[in-house]
Design an enzyme around this catalytic site. Structure first.
Site, PDB file in Angstrom:
ATOM      1  N   ASP A   1       0.847  -1.185   0.000  1.00 48.34           N
ATOM      2  CA  ASP A   1       0.000   0.000   0.000  1.00 48.34           C
ATOM      3  C   ASP A   1       0.884   1.238   0.000  1.00 48.34           C
ATOM      4  OD1 ASP A   1      -2.405   1.447   0.128  1.00 48.34           O
ATOM      5  OD2 ASP A   1      -2.309   1.548   2.308  1.00 48.34           O
TER       6      ASP A   1
ATOM      7  N   HIS B   1       3.910   2.043  -8.487  1.00 52.14           N
ATOM      8  CA  HIS B   1       3.674   0.601  -8.473  1.00 52.14           C
ATOM      9  C   HIS B   1       4.888  -0.145  -9.035  1.00 52.14           C
ATOM     10  CE1 HIS B   1      -0.315   1.410  -7.142  1.00 52.14           C
ATOM     11  NE2 HIS B   1      -0.713   1.926  -8.295  1.00 52.14           N
TER      12      HIS B   1
ATOM     13  N   LEU C   1      11.710 -20.769  -0.053  1.00 51.61           N
ATOM     14  CA  LEU C   1      10.747 -19.766   0.391  1.00 51.61           C
ATOM     15  C   LEU C   1       9.492 -19.945  -0.439  1.00 51.61           C
ATOM     16  CD1 LEU C   1      10.118 -16.967   1.895  1.00 51.61           C
ATOM     17  CD2 LEU C   1      10.871 -15.915  -0.232  1.00 51.61           C
TER      18      LEU C   1
END
Length: 159
Positions: free
Chosen positions: A22, A39, A133
């Site tokens: 965000d 972004h 991961l």
């Protein structure tokens, strides 16, 4: 591993870390740039987060990237976000695979453009056996979706 990271106590590293992505658009506006600039900069931050998480031993990393509410953004921004997703997946899949990162998604990806679904499915298939991961992208998600999905899973188990 940098000196600061090597000083971390391994027993204090969480197994699962989640990020809500965000503020990238607001950051870009404050820089006098288009929201998509922010972004795109966020993608670079994500790459650093993934690298660091792997280095310190985090096992699961969830990135809350695109909620159902994000569909209410201007159409050009949504289209740009979808293009950015496809581009990021295309550019990073080989690197994730090389580094043992497995990609998964949560949320209703069926509502995403076909190009996004195809990119995600290809990356998920390529990285499915990796185990250093697990990167979980939350896409087209909402609390309502999560509750509904959990109920469906429980109902299937009971059945």
């Amino acid at each position: 591993m940098t000196n600061e990271l090597s000083q971390l106590e391994p027993t204090n590293i969480p197994k699962h870390v989640a990020f809500i992505m965000d503020g990238n658009g607001r950051w870009a506006k404050n820089q006098g740039q288009h929201r998509l600039f922010g972004h795109a900069a966020g993608v670079e931050s994500v790459k650093e987060i993934i690298k660091t998480a792997r280095e310190v031993g985090v096992q699961y990393l969830t990135m809350y990237a695109f909620s159902t509410e994000n569909w209410n953004r201007p159409a050009d921004e949504v289209a740009g976000l979808m293009d950015l997703l496809v581009q990021a997946i295309a550019n990073e899949t080989d690197e994730m695979h090389k580094n043992g990162v497995r990609l998964l998604t949560i949320g209703d990806i069926s509502a995403l453009p076909t190009s996004c679904i195809d990119s995600l499915n290809n990356a998920i298939a390529k990285t499915k056996d990796n185990n250093s991961l697990t990167l979980i992208l939350a896409l087209n998600y909402s609390a309502r979706w999560e509750i509904t999905n959990a109920c469906k899973i429980l109902a299937e188990r009971v059945k």
